[in-house]
Design a protein around this motif. Structure first.
Motif, PDB file in Angstrom:
ATOM      1  N   ALA A   4       1.020  -1.329  -0.010  1.00 38.23           N
ATOM      2  CA  ALA A   4      -0.098  -0.049   0.082  1.00 38.23           C
ATOM      3  C   ALA A   4       0.846   1.107   0.080  1.00 38.23           C
ATOM      4  CB  ALA A   4      -0.968  -0.050   1.107  1.00 38.23           C
ATOM      5  N   GLY A   5       2.138   1.402   0.929  1.00 39.70           N
ATOM      6  CA  GLY A   5       2.879   2.308   0.777  1.00 39.70           C
ATOM      7  C   GLY A   5       3.176   2.606  -0.515  1.00 39.70           C
ATOM      8  N   LEU A  10       4.160   5.505  -5.429  1.00 41.00           N
ATOM      9  CA  LEU A  10       4.055   5.540  -7.044  1.00 41.00           C
ATOM     10  C   LEU A  10       3.073   6.460  -7.542  1.00 41.00           C
ATOM     11  CD1 LEU A  10       4.684   1.925  -7.944  1.00 41.00           C
ATOM     12  CD2 LEU A  10       6.208   3.677  -8.346  1.00 41.00           C
ATOM     13  N   ALA A  11       1.851   6.738  -6.799  1.00 43.82           N
ATOM     14  CA  ALA A  11       0.877   7.872  -7.329  1.00 43.82           C
ATOM     15  C   ALA A  11       1.326   9.275  -7.014  1.00 43.82           C
ATOM     16  CB  ALA A  11      -0.524   7.713  -6.516  1.00 43.82           C
ATOM     17  N   GLY A  53      -6.386  15.527  -8.174  1.00 43.37           N
ATOM     18  CA  GLY A  53      -7.450  14.707  -7.677  1.00 43.37           C
ATOM     19  C   GLY A  53      -7.309  13.234  -7.942  1.00 43.37           C
ATOM     20  N   VAL A  54      -6.625  13.003  -9.069  1.00 39.75           N
ATOM     21  CA  VAL A  54      -6.456  11.345  -9.647  1.00 39.75           C
ATOM     22  C   VAL A  54      -5.440  10.855  -8.477  1.00 39.75           C
ATOM     23  CG1 VAL A  54      -5.986   9.943 -11.130  1.00 39.75           C
ATOM     24  CG2 VAL A  54      -7.416  11.629 -11.694  1.00 39.75           C
ATOM     25  N   ALA A  55      -4.642  11.584  -8.222  1.00 42.02           N
ATOM     26  CA  ALA A  55      -3.410  11.132  -7.431  1.00 42.02           C
ATOM     27  C   ALA A  55      -3.879  10.947  -5.961  1.00 42.02           C
ATOM     28  CB  ALA A  55      -2.354  12.277  -7.427  1.00 42.02           C
ATOM     29  N   LEU A  56      -4.717  11.874  -5.574  1.00 38.99           N
ATOM     30  CA  LEU A  56      -5.339  12.060  -4.112  1.00 38.99           C
ATOM     31  C   LEU A  56      -6.325  10.559  -4.017  1.00 38.99           C
ATOM     32  CD1 LEU A  56      -5.767  12.963  -1.169  1.00 38.99           C
ATOM     33  CD2 LEU A  56      -7.500  14.197  -2.374  1.00 38.99           C
ATOM     34  N   ALA A  62      -5.190   3.132  -2.550  1.00 44.08           N
ATOM     35  CA  ALA A  62      -4.040   2.291  -1.904  1.00 44.08           C
ATOM     36  C   ALA A  62      -4.116   1.839  -0.286  1.00 44.08           C
ATOM     37  CB  ALA A  62      -2.670   2.861  -2.577  1.00 44.08           C
ATOM     38  N   LEU A  63      -4.382   3.013   0.304  1.00 40.93           N
ATOM     39  CA  LEU A  63      -4.270   2.808   1.859  1.00 40.93           C
ATOM     40  C   LEU A  63      -5.540   2.143   2.147  1.00 40.93           C
ATOM     41  CD1 LEU A  63      -2.832   6.554   2.834  1.00 40.93           C
ATOM     42  CD2 LEU A  63      -1.805   4.064   2.516  1.00 40.93           C
TER      43      LEU A  63
END
Length: 66
Positions: A4-5, A10-11, A53-56, A62-63
């Motif tokens: 997850a990290g 990567l994001a 927004g996509v990165a968030l 992922a988390l």
């Protein structure tokens, strides 16, 4: 948890690279056509906001998916 990290990292790296490329390209475009700087800046800000927004969203997914 480690994966997850890595996914969140990567994001964030991808978003940073994308926003950097947008900013650099916008500066080049404004240098070539100063009269269009307002329109270029507006488009740059909208694109950067969409990437953020996509990165968030990717970081949250992922988390949560841990």
């Amino acid at each position: 948890m480690v994966l997850a990290g890595i996914g969140a990292g990567l994001a964030v790296i991808g978003a940073g690279l994308g926003i950097g490329k947008i900013g650099g390209s916008a500066m080049d475009a404004m240098a070539r056509q100063p009269e269009a700087a307002g329109k270029i800046q507006t488009a740059m800000i909208i694109a950067a906001a969409l990437i953020e927004g996509v990165a968030l969203f990717a970081v949250v997914v992922a988390l949560i998916a841990k």
